[in-house]
Design a protein around this motif. Structure first.
Motif, short mmCIF file in Angstrom:
data_model
loop_
_atom_site.label_atom_id
_atom_site.label_comp_id
_atom_site.label_asym_id
_atom_site.label_seq_id
_atom_site.Cartn_x
_atom_site.Cartn_y
_atom_site.Cartn_z
N MET A 1 0.85 -1.17 0.00
CA MET A 1 0.00 0.00 0.00
C MET A 1 0.89 1.23 0.00
O MET A 1 1.87 1.30 0.74
N GLY A 2 0.46 2.23 -0.76
CA GLY A 2 1.22 3.47 -0.87
C GLY A 2 0.59 4.56 -0.03
O GLY A 2 0.40 4.40 1.17
N THR A 3 0.18 5.64 -0.68
CA THR A 3 -0.37 6.79 0.03
C THR A 3 -1.89 6.76 -0.02
O THR A 3 -2.50 6.16 -0.90
N VAL A 4 -2.47 7.46 0.93
CA VAL A 4 -3.93 7.68 0.95
C VAL A 4 -4.11 9.19 1.04
O VAL A 4 -3.62 9.83 1.97
N THR A 5 -4.81 9.75 0.06
CA THR A 5 -5.00 11.19 -0.03
C THR A 5 -6.49 11.50 -0.04
O THR A 5 -7.28 10.74 -0.60
N THR A 6 -6.86 12.64 0.56
CA THR A 6 -8.24 13.10 0.53
C THR A 6 -8.43 13.96 -0.71
O THR A 6 -7.71 14.94 -0.92
N GLY A 7 -9.41 13.58 -1.55
CA GLY A 7 -9.72 14.32 -2.76
C GLY A 7 -10.79 15.37 -2.51
O GLY A 7 -11.37 15.45 -1.42
N ASP A 8 -11.08 16.16 -3.50
CA ASP A 8 -12.11 17.18 -3.40
C ASP A 8 -13.50 16.54 -3.33
O ASP A 8 -13.74 15.49 -3.93
N PRO A 9 -14.43 17.18 -2.60
CA PRO A 9 -15.80 16.66 -2.55
C PRO A 9 -16.39 16.55 -3.95
O PRO A 9 -16.15 17.40 -4.81
N GLY A 10 -17.12 15.48 -4.19
CA GLY A 10 -17.80 15.29 -5.47
C GLY A 10 -16.96 14.63 -6.54
O GLY A 10 -17.47 14.30 -7.61
N THR A 11 -15.67 14.43 -6.30
CA THR A 11 -14.83 13.75 -7.29
C THR A 11 -14.90 12.25 -7.08
O THR A 11 -15.38 11.77 -6.04
N ASP A 12 -14.43 11.49 -8.07
CA ASP A 12 -14.44 10.03 -7.97
C ASP A 12 -13.25 9.54 -7.16
O ASP A 12 -12.18 10.16 -7.14
N ALA A 13 -13.42 8.41 -6.51
CA ALA A 13 -12.31 7.75 -5.84
C ALA A 13 -11.36 7.21 -6.90
O ALA A 13 -11.79 6.81 -7.99
N GLN A 14 -10.06 7.21 -6.61
CA GLN A 14 -9.08 6.73 -7.57
C GLN A 14 -8.08 5.82 -6.87
O GLN A 14 -7.73 6.03 -5.71
N VAL A 15 -7.61 4.81 -7.63
CA VAL A 15 -6.54 3.93 -7.18
C VAL A 15 -5.53 3.89 -8.32
O VAL A 15 -5.87 3.56 -9.46
#
Length: 180
Positions: A1-15
């Protein structure tokens, strides 16, 4: 596992894979959730400062209301009864000064208990054993109370013979719904 980042509200989750196909290092971007509104504040406090007399089985009278928010809890000034109007989990906290009335026989065990609909709430009792008429004791308790059907009543009831009580206070807070 690498990093976990918080994205902007309303955007899609990404891996994404920041490693190699053979040694994958997965980096996650999780969008920030919507901000919810806080639960409404619901509490009531009542108190009484003048000394009042009581005897075994009497409900204590709170002659004034203090801070009050919401409609889940109600109390009429000058009354011993607090009414819970909404099911849920509540916190009840009581404090007061007690002393033996004149003519008491010693030792005298005196107490105060919280009753819900006429039954003592387990763990919501405070007692003191008096050995002289000159003693004063601070009695208090703090306990959670589950209310499943309404209206429900709460009262602080004294026991142990004749006594005087003063500077009493009761605060009741709604903590939330009963967990399922």
């Amino acid at each position: 596992m690498g990093t976990v980042t918080t994205g902007d509200p309303g955007t899609d989750a990404q891996v994404t894979n920041s490693g190699t196909p053979q040694n994958a290092i997965l980096d996650f971007t999780i969008p920030q959730g919507a901000t919810g509104s806080p639960a409404p504040l619901s509490l009531l406090s009542a108190y009484s400062t003048p000394a009042q007399s009581g005897s075994d089985g009497d409900s204590l009278v709170f002659d004034r209301n203090g801070l009050s928010y919401g409609s889940d809890i109600s109390h009429n000034a000058g009354d011993p009864t607090f009414t819970i109007n909404t099911p849920g989990v509540y916190a009840a906290a009581f404090h007061g000064s007690f002393s033996p009335a004149s003519g008491a026989n010693f030792p005298q065990t005196m107490g105060a208990s919280l009753e819900q609909d006429g039954s003592v709430v387990p763990g919501a009792t405070s007692q003191y054993i008096f050995h002289t008429s000159a003693q004063t004791a601070a009695l208090s308790f703090s306990t959670p109370v589950a209310v499943t059907s309404t209206p429900a009543t709460l009262q602080v009831v004294g026991d142990g013979g004749n006594y005087l009580y003063s500077t009493i206070g009761m605060s009741i807070y709604r903590l939330g719904d009963i967990p399922s």
